[in-house]
Design an enzyme around this catalytic site. Sequence first.
Site, mmCIF file in Angstrom:
data_model
loop_
_atom_site.group_PDB
_atom_site.id
_atom_site.type_symbol
_atom_site.label_atom_id
_atom_site.label_comp_id
_atom_site.label_asym_id
_atom_site.label_seq_id
_atom_site.Cartn_x
_atom_site.Cartn_y
_atom_site.Cartn_z
ATOM 1 N N HIS A 11 0.820 -1.220 0.000
ATOM 2 C CA HIS A 11 0.000 0.000 0.000
ATOM 3 C C HIS A 11 0.855 1.271 0.000
ATOM 4 O O HIS A 11 2.059 1.248 0.288
ATOM 5 C CB HIS A 11 -0.913 0.011 1.225
ATOM 6 C CG HIS A 11 -0.155 0.023 2.531
ATOM 7 N ND1 HIS A 11 0.424 1.162 3.060
ATOM 8 C CD2 HIS A 11 0.141 -0.972 3.392
ATOM 9 C CE1 HIS A 11 1.026 0.879 4.191
ATOM 10 N NE2 HIS A 11 0.874 -0.429 4.421
ATOM 11 N N GLY A 12 0.198 2.391 -0.264
ATOM 12 C CA GLY A 12 0.860 3.695 -0.236
ATOM 13 C C GLY A 12 1.131 4.200 1.176
ATOM 14 O O GLY A 12 0.733 3.587 2.175
ATOM 15 N N ARG A 60 -5.828 1.277 4.064
ATOM 16 C CA ARG A 60 -4.653 1.732 3.321
ATOM 17 C C ARG A 60 -4.371 0.840 2.114
ATOM 18 O O ARG A 60 -3.899 1.314 1.081
ATOM 19 C CB ARG A 60 -3.435 1.834 4.244
ATOM 20 C CG ARG A 60 -3.040 0.566 4.973
ATOM 21 C CD ARG A 60 -2.003 0.912 6.047
ATOM 22 N NE ARG A 60 -1.458 -0.230 6.767
ATOM 23 C CZ ARG A 60 -1.997 -0.760 7.851
ATOM 24 N NH1 ARG A 60 -3.133 -0.288 8.324
ATOM 25 N NH2 ARG A 60 -1.411 -1.774 8.471
ATOM 26 N N GLU A 84 -2.051 -6.976 7.423
ATOM 27 C CA GLU A 84 -0.684 -6.904 7.942
ATOM 28 C C GLU A 84 -0.533 -7.833 9.151
ATOM 29 O O GLU A 84 -1.522 -8.259 9.768
ATOM 30 C CB GLU A 84 -0.351 -5.453 8.332
ATOM 31 C CG GLU A 84 1.043 -5.206 8.888
ATOM 32 C CD GLU A 84 2.164 -5.622 7.946
ATOM 33 O OE1 GLU A 84 2.316 -6.843 7.706
ATOM 34 O OE2 GLU A 84 2.905 -4.741 7.474
ATOM 35 N N HIS A 152 0.401 -5.532 2.549
ATOM 36 C CA HIS A 152 1.212 -4.740 3.468
ATOM 37 C C HIS A 152 2.650 -5.250 3.463
ATOM 38 O O HIS A 152 2.926 -6.344 2.962
ATOM 39 C CB HIS A 152 0.621 -4.842 4.874
ATOM 40 C CG HIS A 152 -0.841 -4.519 4.923
ATOM 41 N ND1 HIS A 152 -1.319 -3.276 5.243
ATOM 42 C CD2 HIS A 152 -1.927 -5.289 4.652
ATOM 43 C CE1 HIS A 152 -2.648 -3.285 5.183
ATOM 44 N NE2 HIS A 152 -3.039 -4.495 4.824
#
Length: 212
Positions: A11-12, A60, A84, A152
């Site tokens: 993700h960013g 996210r 995550e 993640h």
Amino acid sequence: MTTTRLIVWRHGNTDWNAEGRVQGQSDVPLNALGGQQAVDAAELLVRLRPAALISSDLRRAADTAAALAALTGLSVTHDERLRERHFGSWQGLTMAEVARTRPDEHARWKAGADVVGGGVETLDDLGKRVADALQAAADAVPPGGTAVVATHGAAARQGVGHLLGWPREQLRTLRALQNCHWVELSHDESRGWQLAAYNVGPFSDRPVPPPV
């Protein structure tokens, strides 16, 4: 020989990333930088003509995947197994705070131990659940197709390693994925899973195929 491609995409950026804070399964959204990173990465990944788009259900990752969905017209399928690593009592702390307040656990984590303590998910459990989700994503596309999975950092590395059958010591030689960078895996019947590229992203020197 038919080769299926799997893109495992981190993700960013988030504010907690920027602060060096442990996110784990806390549902922290992208910040403005992370949103732009997702758009920039999506403009490259759309060229791979994905047939399926799967994401962790944490915002996210889901919002990162949404940037690619907007370009492809694909629907995003959410899979909790792509979350995550659960970091237990560490979540919300900076690593400096973890090192100061939970030194024994931090030392085990830094050494790459499977069991850290403090409610932190084991690496073995993490690898198994994420690898199962990655395999399911690959199975969701036609033979020779491409699946993109938004997940993640720790989840991506451990899940990829488990899928490849790498020992934990070998996996520790891989650098952490940068925000909005990805791993490319390929699979065929004779060779199984292979690592094709690692830490590829909008600012990578590795060429991405042109639109076709």
